[in-house]
Design a protein around this motif. Structure first.
Motif, PDB file in Angstrom:
ATOM      1  N   SER A 118     -44.661 -21.912 -12.345  1.00 21.38           N
ATOM      2  CA  SER A 118     -45.300 -21.996 -11.027  1.00 21.38           C
ATOM      3  C   SER A 118     -44.243 -22.134  -9.940  1.00 21.38           C
ATOM      4  CB  SER A 118     -46.241 -23.195 -10.986  1.00 21.38           C
ATOM      5  OG  SER A 118     -47.246 -23.038 -11.969  1.00 21.38           O
ATOM      6  N   PHE A 157     -37.361 -21.559  -7.885  1.00 20.85           N
ATOM      7  CA  PHE A 157     -37.471 -22.758  -8.738  1.00 20.85           C
ATOM      8  C   PHE A 157     -38.905 -23.273  -8.764  1.00 20.85           C
ATOM      9  CE2 PHE A 157     -35.979 -23.801  -4.491  1.00 20.85           C
ATOM     10  CZ  PHE A 157     -36.893 -24.746  -4.068  1.00 20.85           C
ATOM     11  N   ASN A 158     -39.249 -23.977  -9.834  1.00 19.71           N
ATOM     12  CA  ASN A 158     -40.611 -24.484 -10.017  1.00 19.71           C
ATOM     13  C   ASN A 158     -40.986 -25.470  -8.912  1.00 19.71           C
ATOM     14  OD1 ASN A 158     -39.866 -23.217 -12.372  1.00 19.71           O
ATOM     15  ND2 ASN A 158     -41.098 -24.561 -13.675  1.00 19.71           N
ATOM     16  N   ASN A 159     -42.222 -25.348  -8.453  1.00 18.70           N
ATOM     17  CA  ASN A 159     -42.630 -26.111  -7.285  1.00 18.70           C
ATOM     18  C   ASN A 159     -44.154 -26.106  -7.231  1.00 18.70           C
ATOM     19  OD1 ASN A 159     -43.116 -27.033  -4.680  1.00 18.70           O
ATOM     20  ND2 ASN A 159     -41.812 -25.522  -3.676  1.00 18.70           N
ATOM     21  N   PHE A 160     -44.742 -27.270  -6.943  1.00 21.58           N
ATOM     22  CA  PHE A 160     -46.204 -27.368  -6.821  1.00 21.58           C
ATOM     23  C   PHE A 160     -46.618 -27.862  -5.434  1.00 21.58           C
ATOM     24  CE2 PHE A 160     -45.543 -27.303 -11.332  1.00 21.58           C
ATOM     25  CZ  PHE A 160     -46.673 -26.706 -11.866  1.00 21.58           C
ATOM     26  N   THR A 161     -45.729 -27.820  -4.456  1.00 24.83           N
ATOM     27  CA  THR A 161     -46.012 -28.499  -3.183  1.00 24.83           C
ATOM     28  C   THR A 161     -46.748 -27.640  -2.163  1.00 24.83           C
ATOM     29  OG1 THR A 161     -43.927 -27.839  -2.168  1.00 24.83           O
ATOM     30  CG2 THR A 161     -43.942 -29.917  -3.399  1.00 24.83           C
TER      31      THR A 161
END
Ligand SMILES: Cc1cc2nc3c(=O)[nH]c(=O)nc-3n(C[C@H](O)[C@H](O)[C@H](O)COP(=O)(O)OP(=O)(O)OC[C@H]3O[C@@H](n4cnc5c(N)ncnc54)[C@H](O)[C@@H]3O)c2cc1C
Ligand SMILES: [Zn+2]
Lengths: 421, 110
Positions: free
Chosen positions: A261, A306-310
């Motif tokens: 993600s 890079f992975n990030n959920f924000t």
């Protein structure tokens, strides 16, 4: 408010009738019932793909004992955050089939749903700005013509006629030509979600918002129920259609997905007079541009690495995208930007989606649409409904199973999906 | 913008100076590996929402690969460490526990 009256047909007569009544008689477009304690099918995620899955379950298979469970508000995920580009000029046959099915359904969707989704087939061009791209897109045109998807190669002069504001002699990346799909275009993203939601509600399905799925209950390798912030909800079948949160849902059921993600963002300018009536994507420099009906220039670029959920992206990419586009569209250099936002997209290694059975009986996943799934919503829902109803994929979904990763049968769309869109 | 300190040259580098390299501490499967093991090694990612270990390269600096511990839900950085570590070192684990008392390592060190 629970089993609210059906929304009634929208028409010019309805507008006239309501105008005489000071618009006091419009009904809610969908009901907001309390969840029952079990349904035949539970769909997690009321984005476009989840709602379309529900709609075609009812329409094509007569299955209406369905709940669509959404942790936020319907359409509040990537479906309400995307730049609404619709096209079907992919390279591989399975992709062409499902994206073109979606495009054909989009062409009649407003009539089908009795809801104006503002589908605008204004045409779409992917610019070739290197010799590699010229070869790559010509290959795609040949492939598309064999697949029955009409696209054409246009040279720089023709392109300049189609897009007068373009600078084809950019010093770094001159425009050498482009891949043109006249049937491509845009639609109103919220309306797609709202239109499907209204139709699902009219069929008696339950759309349950502000309800987060927190656990999946299985017994003997078979799904039994989901646990939610509104209690336990039993089900015979479970469809996970949650885009950037697919890994989290899979973990609740005890398996992993080949998904990562990352954030993808977009921005819009202040509204200006009409200046561009096609969608233009520039994949080498990583930017794309269209003009909304309100006059805003809608701009998108690449994902963060890079992975990030924000749900917010890096400023670096805003700068990179705008810098790239200014060379090719010099007139946007003095535009002020109004808004910028991000969504969390679900990336697979081959840039193709997953529509699949899973290691748990009765659980199905639809994810991996990554940066480009808005265009696919109707086709994806159509194929997913068949998978859920029959328990095994039909022709549209067959190649998109999870087993392709084990077997090395990738559907490589890294060229066609070269830029986020 | 993400800022990480390179554990080799000590420079606080911002994102444009760095190149991301995906999930850290993946164990490569040998020639005897089964199809399942290879699939897991190549594709099945944790994709954690929360504490996450990741490979980075100081691309426009010393050029070396290093590892970072950060939170994908908040973008908080817990620390960086050298790529020669098979698992996150004790001080990184400590820094994470300070910020996330509920978090537990999911590896065992022999
Ligand atoms: C900036 C941006 C630009 C884009 N541009 C384009 C474009 O131009 N063209 C294109 O075709 N595609 C584009 N895309 C991609 C497209 O938006 C997505 O592929 C598509 O909208 C995915 O739809 P979905 O229904 O799968 O996911 P979503 O719309 O994200 O829906 C998933 C839903 O699941 C819910 N959910 C998650 N976890 C839970 C839980 N535990 N319990 C309950 N509910 C949960 C979420 O709240 C969310 O509403 C873009 C994406 C972004 C972010
Ligand atoms: Zn360094």
């Amino acid at each position: 408010m629970s089993d609210a009256p059906r929304s009634g047909r929208y028409s010019v007569f309805a507008i006239a009738r309501q105008a005489l009544r000071q618009h006091s008689g419009w009904q809610r477009a969908w009901a907001s019932p309390a969840p029952r304690d079990r349904y035949q099918v539970v769909i997690v995620g009321a984005g476009g793909h989840g709602l379309a899955t529900a709609y075609y379950l009812g329409k094509n298979f007569g299955i209406t004992d369905v709940a669509i469970i959404e942790k936020g508000w319907l359409g509040g995920g990537n479906t309400g955050r995307n730049t609404t580009i619709i096209r079907s000029n992919y390279l591989q046959d399975p992709s062409a089939a499902i994206y073109d099915k979606a495009l054909k359904l989009y062409e009649g969707l407003s009539q089908e749903l009795n809801y104006n989704v503002m589908f605008s087939p204004r045409g779409l061009i992917m610019l070739a700005q290197t010799e590699h791209e010229v070869r790559g897109y010509k290959r795609t045109v040949y492939a598309n013509n064999l697949q029955g998807v009409s696209t054409e190669w246009v040279d720089a002069q023709r392109l300049k006629e189609l897009v007068p504001i373009i600078n084809i002699d950019g010093p770094r990346y001159p425009v050498l030509g482009g891949l043109y799909q006249a049937r491509g275009g845009t639609a109103r993203h919220d309306a797609v979600a709202w239109g499907y939601a209204r139709a699902c509600s009219d069929m008696g399905m339950h759309i349950i918002q502000n309800c987060e799925v927190t656990g999946v209950e299985t017994e003997g390798g078979q799904v039994r129920a989901v646990n939610t912030s509104k209690g336990r909800i039993g089900c015979d079948k479970l469809a996970m259609v949650v885009a950037g949160h697919s890994s989290q849902l899979a973990e609740m059921a005890g398996f992993r997905l080949p998904i990562e993600s990352v954030a993808l963002q977009a921005l819009v300018s202040e509204p200006i007079k009409p200046c561009m009536d096609v969608v233009v994507m520039a994949n080498t420099v990583h930017g794309y541009l269209s003009q909304s009906d309100k006059g805003e220039m809608v701009i998108g670029g690449g994902t963060d690495g890079f992975n990030n959920f924000t749900q917010r992206g890096s400023w670096q990419h805003v700068e990179e995208t705008v810098r790239a586009l200014v060379e090719t569209f010099p007139m946007i250099s003095r535009l002020k930007m109004l808004r910028q936002w991000g969504g969390i997209v679900d990336m697979t290694g081959d840039r193709s989606p997953i529509l699949s059975t899973t290691p748990v009986g009765g659980i199905f996943v639809n994810c991996g649409w990554g940066t480009g799934g808005f265009k696919a919503i109707p086709g994806s829902g159509w194929a997913m409904a068949e998978l859920v109803a029959k328990g095994s994929p039909g022709p549209l979904a067959a190649d998109f199973g999870l087993n392709r990763f084990r077997e090395g049968r990738f559907i490589d769309e890294s060229v066609a999906a070269g830029v986020a869109h | 913008m993400l800022t990480l300190t390179c554990p080799y040259c000590g420079i606080r580098a911002e994102e444009t100076e760095l190149h991301p390299g995906g999930e850290a501490h993946l164990t490569r499967v040998g020639p005897q590996g089964t199809d399942e093991e290879f699939e897991g090694y190549l594709f099945a990612r944790k994709n954690a929402k929360g504490v996450h270990f990741e490979r980075w390269r100081h691309a426009y600096g010393c050029g070396k690969w290093f590892l970072a511990a950060r939170c994908t839900a908040t973008l908080q950085v817990f620390g960086t460490y050298k790529a020669q570590n098979a698992h996150p070192p004790a001080e990184i684990v400590e820094a994470i526990r300070q910020a996330r008392p509920d978090w537990n390592p999911d590896w065992t060190t022999e």
